[in-house]
Design a protein around this motif. Structure first.
Motif: not given
Length: 95
Positions: A14-19, A30-37
Protein backbone atom coordinates in the motif's frame (compact mmCIF):
# COMPACT_ATOMS: atom_id res chain seq x y z
CA UNK A 1 8.82 6.68 -16.35
CA UNK A 2 5.18 7.04 -15.39
CA UNK A 3 4.39 3.43 -16.36
CA UNK A 4 7.33 2.22 -14.22
CA UNK A 5 5.96 4.25 -11.32
CA UNK A 6 2.55 2.61 -11.73
CA UNK A 7 4.07 -0.88 -11.91
CA UNK A 8 6.16 -0.26 -8.81
CA UNK A 9 3.14 1.20 -7.04
CA UNK A 10 1.21 -2.00 -7.67
CA UNK A 11 4.12 -4.19 -6.59
CA UNK A 12 4.77 -2.20 -3.41
CA UNK A 13 1.19 -1.47 -2.40
CA UNK A 14 0.00 0.00 0.00
CA UNK A 15 2.99 2.36 -0.23
CA UNK A 16 2.88 5.41 -2.47
CA UNK A 17 5.80 5.27 -4.91
CA UNK A 18 7.32 8.43 -6.38
CA UNK A 19 10.12 8.46 -8.97
CA UNK A 20 12.04 11.71 -9.36
CA UNK A 21 14.97 12.35 -11.72
CA UNK A 22 18.07 12.95 -9.61
CA UNK A 23 21.62 13.86 -10.50
CA UNK A 24 23.27 14.34 -13.85
CA UNK A 25 24.18 10.72 -14.59
CA UNK A 26 20.74 9.19 -15.12
CA UNK A 27 19.88 8.57 -11.49
CA UNK A 28 16.35 8.40 -10.16
CA UNK A 29 15.23 8.95 -6.57
CA UNK A 30 12.59 6.42 -5.52
CA UNK A 31 10.52 7.41 -2.49
CA UNK A 32 8.09 5.12 -0.71
CA UNK A 33 5.57 6.76 1.60
CA UNK A 34 3.17 5.17 4.03
CA UNK A 35 -0.58 5.66 3.83
CA UNK A 36 -0.23 8.64 6.20
CA UNK A 37 2.45 10.25 4.00
CA UNK A 38 5.52 9.45 6.07
CA UNK A 39 8.64 8.56 4.09
CA UNK A 40 9.48 4.91 4.74
CA UNK A 41 12.31 4.40 2.23
CA UNK A 42 14.26 6.63 -0.16
CA UNK A 43 16.85 5.20 -2.52
CA UNK A 44 18.66 6.35 -5.63
CA UNK A 45 18.85 4.02 -8.64
CA UNK A 46 20.30 4.29 -12.11
CA UNK A 47 17.44 4.64 -14.62
CA UNK A 48 18.96 1.78 -16.64
CA UNK A 49 17.68 -0.52 -13.89
CA UNK A 50 14.12 0.33 -14.92
CA UNK A 51 14.61 -0.72 -18.55
CA UNK A 52 15.24 -4.44 -18.00
CA UNK A 53 12.60 -6.69 -16.42
CA UNK A 54 15.15 -8.66 -14.38
CA UNK A 55 16.84 -5.51 -13.07
CA UNK A 56 13.47 -3.95 -12.26
CA UNK A 57 12.54 -7.08 -10.32
CA UNK A 58 15.77 -6.69 -8.32
CA UNK A 59 14.89 -3.05 -7.59
CA UNK A 60 11.42 -3.97 -6.34
CA UNK A 61 12.79 -6.87 -4.27
CA UNK A 62 15.37 -4.56 -2.71
CA UNK A 63 12.77 -1.93 -1.91
CA UNK A 64 10.50 -4.56 -0.38
CA UNK A 65 13.40 -5.75 1.80
CA UNK A 66 14.15 -2.16 2.83
CA UNK A 67 10.51 -1.65 3.82
CA UNK A 68 10.59 -4.79 5.97
CA UNK A 69 13.75 -3.52 7.68
CA UNK A 70 12.36 0.02 8.13
CA UNK A 71 9.21 -1.37 9.73
CA UNK A 72 11.17 -3.68 12.02
CA UNK A 73 9.79 -6.85 10.45
CA UNK A 74 13.23 -8.01 9.30
CA UNK A 75 16.60 -7.51 10.95
CA UNK A 76 19.59 -6.61 8.75
CA UNK A 77 21.64 -9.26 10.58
CA UNK A 78 19.26 -11.95 9.25
CA UNK A 79 20.02 -10.85 5.70
CA UNK A 80 23.76 -10.87 6.39
CA UNK A 81 23.59 -14.35 7.93
CA UNK A 82 21.59 -15.65 4.98
CA UNK A 83 24.10 -14.22 2.50
CA UNK A 84 27.05 -15.67 4.40
CA UNK A 85 25.44 -19.11 4.58
CA UNK A 86 24.61 -19.04 0.88
CA UNK A 87 28.15 -17.97 -0.08
CA UNK A 88 29.62 -20.75 2.07
CA UNK A 89 27.51 -23.29 0.20
CA UNK A 90 25.37 -24.11 3.20
CA UNK A 91 21.58 -24.06 3.02
CA UNK A 92 20.24 -20.63 3.95
CA UNK A 93 17.56 -22.12 6.21
CA UNK A 94 18.17 -24.97 8.60
CA UNK A 95 15.56 -27.07 10.29
Amino acid sequence: MESISLLMGEALSPYQVTLTPSGTHGQCLVTLKSTVGAIVVERVFNQVQFTDKRLLTDVVDGLHRDVLIAEGRLEPCVIAATRTATQDGRPAVRS
